[in-house]
Design a protein around this motif. Structure first.
Motif, mmCIF file in Angstrom:
data_model
loop_
_atom_site.group_PDB
_atom_site.id
_atom_site.type_symbol
_atom_site.label_atom_id
_atom_site.label_comp_id
_atom_site.label_asym_id
_atom_site.label_seq_id
_atom_site.Cartn_x
_atom_site.Cartn_y
_atom_site.Cartn_z
ATOM 1 N N ALA A 13 0.827 -1.203 0.000
ATOM 2 C CA ALA A 13 0.000 0.000 0.000
ATOM 3 C C ALA A 13 0.862 1.255 0.000
ATOM 4 N N ILE A 14 1.640 1.417 -1.077
ATOM 5 C CA ILE A 14 2.494 2.597 -1.192
ATOM 6 C C ILE A 14 2.340 3.187 -2.589
ATOM 7 N N GLY A 15 3.275 4.027 -3.020
ATOM 8 C CA GLY A 15 3.065 4.853 -4.195
ATOM 9 C C GLY A 15 3.297 4.170 -5.528
ATOM 10 N N LEU A 16 3.257 4.982 -6.574
ATOM 11 C CA LEU A 16 3.336 4.495 -7.946
ATOM 12 C C LEU A 16 4.630 3.739 -8.219
ATOM 13 N N GLY A 17 5.770 4.354 -7.915
ATOM 14 C CA GLY A 17 7.039 3.687 -8.176
ATOM 15 C C GLY A 17 7.186 2.411 -7.378
ATOM 16 N N ASP A 18 6.735 2.436 -6.125
ATOM 17 C CA ASP A 18 6.800 1.244 -5.289
ATOM 18 C C ASP A 18 5.931 0.128 -5.870
ATOM 19 N N HIS A 19 4.741 0.496 -6.305
ATOM 20 C CA HIS A 19 3.844 -0.493 -6.914
ATOM 21 C C HIS A 19 4.508 -1.160 -8.108
ATOM 22 N N LEU A 20 5.100 -0.363 -8.984
ATOM 23 C CA LEU A 20 5.691 -0.922 -10.200
ATOM 24 C C LEU A 20 6.941 -1.733 -9.891
ATOM 25 N N ALA A 21 7.679 -1.353 -8.846
ATOM 26 C CA ALA A 21 8.851 -2.136 -8.461
ATOM 27 C C ALA A 21 8.463 -3.495 -7.896
ATOM 28 N N GLY A 22 7.226 -3.635 -7.464
ATOM 29 C CA GLY A 22 6.762 -4.915 -6.941
ATOM 30 C C GLY A 22 6.201 -5.857 -7.987
ATOM 31 N N VAL A 23 6.084 -5.392 -9.240
ATOM 32 C CA VAL A 23 5.470 -6.215 -10.287
ATOM 33 C C VAL A 23 6.200 -7.540 -10.511
ATOM 34 N N PRO A 24 7.549 -7.574 -10.577
ATOM 35 C CA PRO A 24 8.208 -8.881 -10.769
ATOM 36 C C PRO A 24 7.889 -9.880 -9.656
ATOM 37 N N ALA A 25 7.802 -9.418 -8.420
ATOM 38 C CA ALA A 25 7.461 -10.321 -7.316
ATOM 39 C C ALA A 25 6.027 -10.796 -7.427
ATOM 40 N N THR A 219 -4.527 13.913 -16.300
ATOM 41 C CA THR A 219 -4.608 12.472 -16.553
ATOM 42 C C THR A 219 -4.637 11.737 -15.222
ATOM 43 N N ASP A 220 -5.372 10.628 -15.172
ATOM 44 C CA ASP A 220 -5.206 9.734 -14.036
ATOM 45 C C ASP A 220 -4.016 8.839 -14.345
ATOM 46 N N LEU A 221 -3.743 7.872 -13.479
ATOM 47 C CA LEU A 221 -2.562 7.045 -13.701
ATOM 48 C C LEU A 221 -2.710 6.161 -14.935
ATOM 49 N N GLY A 222 -3.938 5.796 -15.263
ATOM 50 C CA GLY A 222 -4.139 5.039 -16.494
ATOM 51 C C GLY A 222 -3.803 5.884 -17.720
ATOM 52 N N GLY A 223 -4.197 7.161 -17.688
ATOM 53 C CA GLY A 223 -3.867 8.062 -18.783
ATOM 54 C C GLY A 223 -2.384 8.328 -18.872
ATOM 55 N N LEU A 224 -1.722 8.435 -17.715
ATOM 56 C CA LEU A 224 -0.271 8.617 -17.723
ATOM 57 C C LEU A 224 0.423 7.397 -18.307
ATOM 58 N N ALA A 225 -0.068 6.208 -17.956
ATOM 59 C CA ALA A 225 0.511 4.980 -18.514
ATOM 60 C C ALA A 225 0.364 4.958 -20.031
ATOM 61 N N ALA A 226 -0.805 5.351 -20.537
ATOM 62 C CA ALA A 226 -1.022 5.372 -21.985
ATOM 63 C C ALA A 226 -0.090 6.383 -22.650
ATOM 64 N N LEU A 227 0.089 7.537 -22.016
ATOM 65 C CA LEU A 227 0.963 8.573 -22.561
ATOM 66 C C LEU A 227 2.407 8.093 -22.637
ATOM 67 N N CYS A 236 13.014 12.363 -16.776
ATOM 68 C CA CYS A 236 12.513 12.586 -15.420
ATOM 69 C C CYS A 236 13.542 12.130 -14.397
ATOM 70 N N GLY A 237 13.230 12.375 -13.140
ATOM 71 C CA GLY A 237 14.059 11.886 -12.056
ATOM 72 C C GLY A 237 13.680 10.480 -11.670
ATOM 73 N N ASP A 238 14.113 10.086 -10.475
ATOM 74 C CA ASP A 238 13.824 8.756 -9.943
ATOM 75 C C ASP A 238 12.407 8.770 -9.381
ATOM 76 N N THR A 239 11.425 8.600 -10.269
ATOM 77 C CA THR A 239 10.015 8.724 -9.910
ATOM 78 C C THR A 239 9.219 7.564 -10.475
ATOM 79 N N GLY A 240 7.934 7.536 -10.143
ATOM 80 C CA GLY A 240 7.060 6.515 -10.695
ATOM 81 C C GLY A 240 6.975 6.563 -12.209
ATOM 82 N N THR A 241 7.082 7.763 -12.776
ATOM 83 C CA THR A 241 7.052 7.884 -14.237
ATOM 84 C C THR A 241 8.227 7.160 -14.868
ATOM 85 N N ALA A 242 9.382 7.158 -14.207
ATOM 86 C CA ALA A 242 10.534 6.405 -14.701
ATOM 87 C C ALA A 242 10.221 4.915 -14.738
#
Length: 324
Positions: A13-25, A219-227, A236-242
């Motif tokens: 239950a954390i942010g965008l970058g954390d969520h995406l870093a957990g995808v392989p697990a 944009t919501d996060l789905g729109g950002l993903a599409a973009l 960008c920096g070390d962020t969820g967008t990266a």
């Protein structure tokens, strides 16, 4: 939730970058528990991205370190992908799971603060379920394709925001990069959350971009993903967008500091250029610009952009000269 099917609850239950870093697990867990319903407890705003993780069956909205609103029989398995402390473990223990998988428990692995974030959670899963390493690839970060069309296709995405000031490269430098890329003929858009819209507008104005270039808050996060999935380049920096750029193998130029890339950097095999001038970890919650990030210059970023765009098929070289 599916009746009659064993359920596995995963807390992250954390942010965008954390969520995406957990995808392989999460993908490794799917292989370890093929007959379970995999329920991910994650913040409600992440719903559009949780839907793009093929390993997850159900999204259970929850705030960070808040009680998990679980209903029905206790989970067969509960996995703490949130952290290594008692606060997150206790939230799962309170549900009475048949088995708890977590760091720093009697039968759990030890936490390694130097380990890459993606590798850390893959190791937890492979240790708990005796999977061979080949079945948990820390670089397997891909997401399903976004269902919606992007607001803009083929753009250069400049994302100047970050959660803390210490992680934000100066807006004037982002503006110089954006101005040069626009002068070279690229369509540049500036992204961010609604709260970052003033920052995006500052960058836009300094770069001389049209008002429509600001997509922050639009944009919501789905729109950002599409973009990002349809972008030509992400800066960008070390962020969820990266992490989204990594998920869609979109070329990116990533500015690191204060956290070193060996802890949070993109997969080495992806089309990503990482810029880092640090000697060790800094404070990711600092209120002043981190020295490692400050050491990254505009010309260095533009050269990295030129190389990435060239490899993607663009031969036009950006310059720091102002547009006419």
């Amino acid at each position: 939730m599916s009746p009659g099917r064993p359920r596995a609850l995963v807390l992250r239950a954390i942010g965008l970058g954390d969520h995406l870093a957990g995808v392989p697990a999460l993908k490794a867990l799917r292989r370890a528990l093929p007959d379970h319903e995999l329920v991910l407890a994650a913040p409600a705003p992440l719903a559009p991205l949780v839907a793009l993780v093929p390993a997850v069956d159900t999204h259970l909205p929850v705030a960070e370190l808040a009680p998990v609103p679980w209903t029905g029989p206790p989970p067969d398995v509960a996995v703490d992908l949130h952290g290594n402390g008692p606060a997150s473990r206790r939230l799962l223990e309170d549900l009475g799971p048949g088995r708890l998988v977590a760091y720093e428990t009697a039968d759990g692995p030890r936490w390694d603060p130097e380990e890459h974030e993606r590798a850390r959670w893959c190791r937890l899963v492979t240790t708990a379920f005796a999977l061979p390493p080949v079945e948990a690839d820390p670089d397997d970060v891909s997401l399903d394709a976004p269902p919606a069309a992007p607001q803009v296709a083929g753009a250069v995405v400049v994302h100047p925001g970050a959660a803390y000031p210490g992680r934000r490269w100066p807006p004037v430098r982002f503006a110089q990069v954006a101005r040069a890329l626009a002068a070279a003929g690229h369509r540049v858009v500036v992204t961010g959350s609604a709260a970052e819209a003033p920052l995006a507008e500052e960058v836009r104005r300094a770069a001389g971009l049209p008002a429509a270039a600001v997509l922050a808050g639009r944009t919501d996060l789905g729109g950002l993903a599409a973009l990002v999935a349809a972008a030509r380049l992400v800066v960008c920096g070390d962020t969820g967008t990266a992490h989204l750029a990594s998920a869609y193998a979109t070329p990116s130029v990533l500015l690191f500091g204060p956290t070193p890339p060996h802890r949070w950097g993109p997969p080495a095999r992806g089309p990503h250029t990482v810029l880092w001038h640090g000697t060790g970890p800094g404070d990711p919650h600092a209120t002043e610009l981190d020295p490692a990030l400050a050491a990254i210059g505009v010309e260095e970023v533009l050269e990295a952009c030129r190389v990435r765009l060239s490899r993607a098929g663009s031969a036009r070289r950006p310059s720091t000269a102002p547009s006419g």
